[in-house]
Design a protein around this motif. Sequence first.
Motif, PDB file in Angstrom:
ATOM      1  N   ILE A  79      -1.742   4.767   0.357  1.00 36.02           N
ATOM      2  CA  ILE A  79      -2.858   3.775   0.499  1.00 36.02           C
ATOM      3  C   ILE A  79      -2.926   2.866  -0.820  1.00 36.02           C
ATOM      4  O   ILE A  79      -2.945   1.743  -0.990  1.00 36.02           O
ATOM      5  N   ALA A  80      -3.023   3.573  -2.039  1.00 35.35           N
ATOM      6  CA  ALA A  80      -3.088   3.052  -3.324  1.00 35.35           C
ATOM      7  C   ALA A  80      -1.907   1.930  -3.640  1.00 35.35           C
ATOM      8  O   ALA A  80      -2.024   0.891  -4.034  1.00 35.35           O
ATOM      9  N   VAL A  81      -0.748   2.618  -3.435  1.00 37.58           N
ATOM     10  CA  VAL A  81       0.633   1.948  -3.584  1.00 37.58           C
ATOM     11  C   VAL A  81       0.591   0.652  -2.671  1.00 37.58           C
ATOM     12  O   VAL A  81       0.679  -0.615  -3.206  1.00 37.58           O
ATOM     13  N   GLY A  82       0.257   0.994  -1.300  1.00 38.55           N
ATOM     14  CA  GLY A  82       0.328  -0.157  -0.363  1.00 38.55           C
ATOM     15  C   GLY A  82      -0.566  -1.178  -0.814  1.00 38.55           C
ATOM     16  O   GLY A  82      -0.272  -2.364  -0.626  1.00 38.55           O
ATOM     17  N   THR A  83      -1.974  -0.916  -1.381  1.00 42.99           N
ATOM     18  CA  THR A  83      -2.966  -1.807  -1.544  1.00 42.99           C
ATOM     19  C   THR A  83      -2.307  -2.786  -2.594  1.00 42.99           C
ATOM     20  O   THR A  83      -2.368  -3.946  -2.804  1.00 42.99           O
ATOM     21  N   GLY A  84      -1.757  -2.001  -3.716  1.00 47.34           N
ATOM     22  CA  GLY A  84      -1.242  -2.974  -4.827  1.00 47.34           C
ATOM     23  C   GLY A  84      -0.106  -3.652  -4.482  1.00 47.34           C
ATOM     24  O   GLY A  84      -0.179  -4.879  -5.260  1.00 47.34           O
ATOM     25  N   LEU A  85       0.670  -2.985  -3.748  1.00 45.07           N
ATOM     26  CA  LEU A  85       1.828  -4.010  -3.399  1.00 45.07           C
ATOM     27  C   LEU A  85       1.568  -5.171  -2.708  1.00 45.07           C
ATOM     28  O   LEU A  85       2.024  -6.211  -2.649  1.00 45.07           O
ATOM     29  N   THR A  86       0.595  -4.865  -1.696  1.00 42.47           N
ATOM     30  CA  THR A  86      -0.062  -6.095  -0.959  1.00 42.47           C
ATOM     31  C   THR A  86      -0.540  -7.329  -1.732  1.00 42.47           C
ATOM     32  O   THR A  86      -0.179  -8.345  -1.846  1.00 42.47           O
ATOM     33  N   PHE A  87      -1.275  -6.793  -2.652  1.00 42.80           N
ATOM     34  CA  PHE A  87      -1.917  -7.797  -3.819  1.00 42.80           C
ATOM     35  C   PHE A  87      -0.983  -8.364  -4.383  1.00 42.80           C
ATOM     36  O   PHE A  87      -0.865  -9.514  -4.686  1.00 42.80           O
ATOM     37  N   ALA A  88       0.187  -7.830  -5.034  1.00 39.40           N
ATOM     38  CA  ALA A  88       1.301  -8.042  -5.957  1.00 39.40           C
ATOM     39  C   ALA A  88       2.108  -9.131  -4.977  1.00 39.40           C
ATOM     40  O   ALA A  88       2.558 -10.259  -5.540  1.00 39.40           O
ATOM     41  N   LEU A  89       2.277  -8.963  -3.559  1.00 40.77           N
ATOM     42  CA  LEU A  89       3.201  -9.671  -2.900  1.00 40.77           C
ATOM     43  C   LEU A  89       2.389 -11.028  -2.552  1.00 40.77           C
ATOM     44  O   LEU A  89       3.219 -12.235  -2.556  1.00 40.77           O
ATOM     45  N   PHE A  90       1.141 -11.004  -2.537  1.00 45.47           N
ATOM     46  CA  PHE A  90       0.312 -11.953  -2.339  1.00 45.47           C
ATOM     47  C   PHE A  90      -0.094 -12.835  -3.515  1.00 45.47           C
ATOM     48  O   PHE A  90      -0.667 -13.801  -3.502  1.00 45.47           O
ATOM     49  N   GLN A  91       0.323 -12.142  -4.501  1.00 45.60           N
ATOM     50  CA  GLN A  91       0.356 -12.789  -5.879  1.00 45.60           C
ATOM     51  C   GLN A  91      -1.133 -13.191  -6.302  1.00 45.60           C
ATOM     52  O   GLN A  91      -1.353 -14.207  -6.846  1.00 45.60           O
ATOM     53  N   VAL A  92      -2.103 -12.001  -5.873  1.00 40.15           N
ATOM     54  CA  VAL A  92      -3.693 -12.204  -6.449  1.00 40.15           C
ATOM     55  C   VAL A  92      -3.668 -12.060  -7.963  1.00 40.15           C
ATOM     56  O   VAL A  92      -3.242 -11.185  -8.440  1.00 40.15           O
ATOM     57  N   SER A  93      -4.157 -13.199  -8.349  1.00 39.93           N
ATOM     58  CA  SER A  93      -4.175 -13.222  -9.935  1.00 39.93           C
ATOM     59  C   SER A  93      -4.585 -12.178 -10.721  1.00 39.93           C
ATOM     60  O   SER A  93      -4.082 -11.694 -11.565  1.00 39.93           O
ATOM     61  N   MET A  94      -5.751 -11.379 -10.194  1.00 45.18           N
ATOM     62  CA  MET A  94      -6.358 -10.374 -10.947  1.00 45.18           C
ATOM     63  C   MET A  94      -5.399  -9.118 -11.094  1.00 45.18           C
ATOM     64  O   MET A  94      -5.642  -8.239 -11.940  1.00 45.18           O
ATOM     65  N   MET A  95      -4.361  -9.068 -10.298  1.00 44.87           N
ATOM     66  CA  MET A  95      -3.431  -8.036 -10.207  1.00 44.87           C
ATOM     67  C   MET A  95      -2.361  -8.030 -11.366  1.00 44.87           C
ATOM     68  O   MET A  95      -1.798  -7.071 -11.808  1.00 44.87           O
ATOM     69  N   ASN A  96      -2.529  -9.278 -12.294  1.00 47.17           N
ATOM     70  CA  ASN A  96      -1.543  -9.305 -13.267  1.00 47.17           C
ATOM     71  C   ASN A  96      -2.016  -8.415 -14.471  1.00 47.17           C
ATOM     72  O   ASN A  96      -1.376  -8.041 -15.218  1.00 47.17           O
ATOM     73  N   THR A  97      -3.256  -7.981 -14.281  1.00 52.40           N
ATOM     74  CA  THR A  97      -3.695  -6.880 -15.368  1.00 52.40           C
ATOM     75  C   THR A  97      -2.766  -5.714 -15.284  1.00 52.40           C
ATOM     76  O   THR A  97      -2.524  -4.976 -16.296  1.00 52.40           O
ATOM     77  N   ILE A  98      -2.520  -5.359 -14.210  1.00 50.40           N
ATOM     78  CA  ILE A  98      -1.536  -4.010 -13.978  1.00 50.40           C
ATOM     79  C   ILE A  98      -0.403  -3.906 -14.859  1.00 50.40           C
ATOM     80  O   ILE A  98       0.220  -3.131 -14.907  1.00 50.40           O
TER      81      ILE A  98
END
Length: 199
Positions: free
Chosen positions: A145-164
């Motif tokens: 669930i966690a990795v899937g959520t993170g990968l989804t945000f990363a693939l859609f290039q949600v800017s806040m995920m750049n922090t990770i």
Amino acid sequence: MVSLSLGQRRKISQCLLWVISLWGIGVGMGSYLGIFSAFPLPWFALLVLTGLIVPTVIYYRHLIFQAYIQQFHLDYLTVFHVWRIPAAFIFFFYGSQHLLPEAFVRNAAWGDLLASTFVVPLVLLPNDRWKYWVFHLFGLTDFVIAVGTGLTFALFQVSMMNTITTYLIALIPLFGVPISGVSHIMALDLLVRRKATVS
């Protein structure tokens, strides 16, 4: 099943310690120098997936390494997950500062906190297979669930995920997550194999 001598086990332990140490140092240095931040988010997601897939493939394809892991008591593959307590609080902190997407923090932090909080009580319970099944199935589900959520945000290039991708938090997805995820897979594999051996 492959039988290993004491010398073989010692050599594999030393090799594994070197690989894990260099991996952790590499991720730490890479994030400190801003290398991962320079990657597009989908590439970073690919690195996370690679960190999960490569050790899993090695485990299933390398019979010597598989035999080495099979000698472990399941407690060793379980108690390791206490590291997810600080990981959860790091996610909560970053979320409170609005540096990570709320949905990612919710899915990643709460699962980590629940799984890691139950590690010590679970290990202290009477030695029964069911507790390992429950913990590692829950832990793996949380990771998916966690990795899937993170990968989804990363693939859609949600800017806040750049922090990770920044120092020091990049150690969680690029180092802690792969090792913990693979340890769940190995533990579940051991449970299946040991049941088959007994029956």
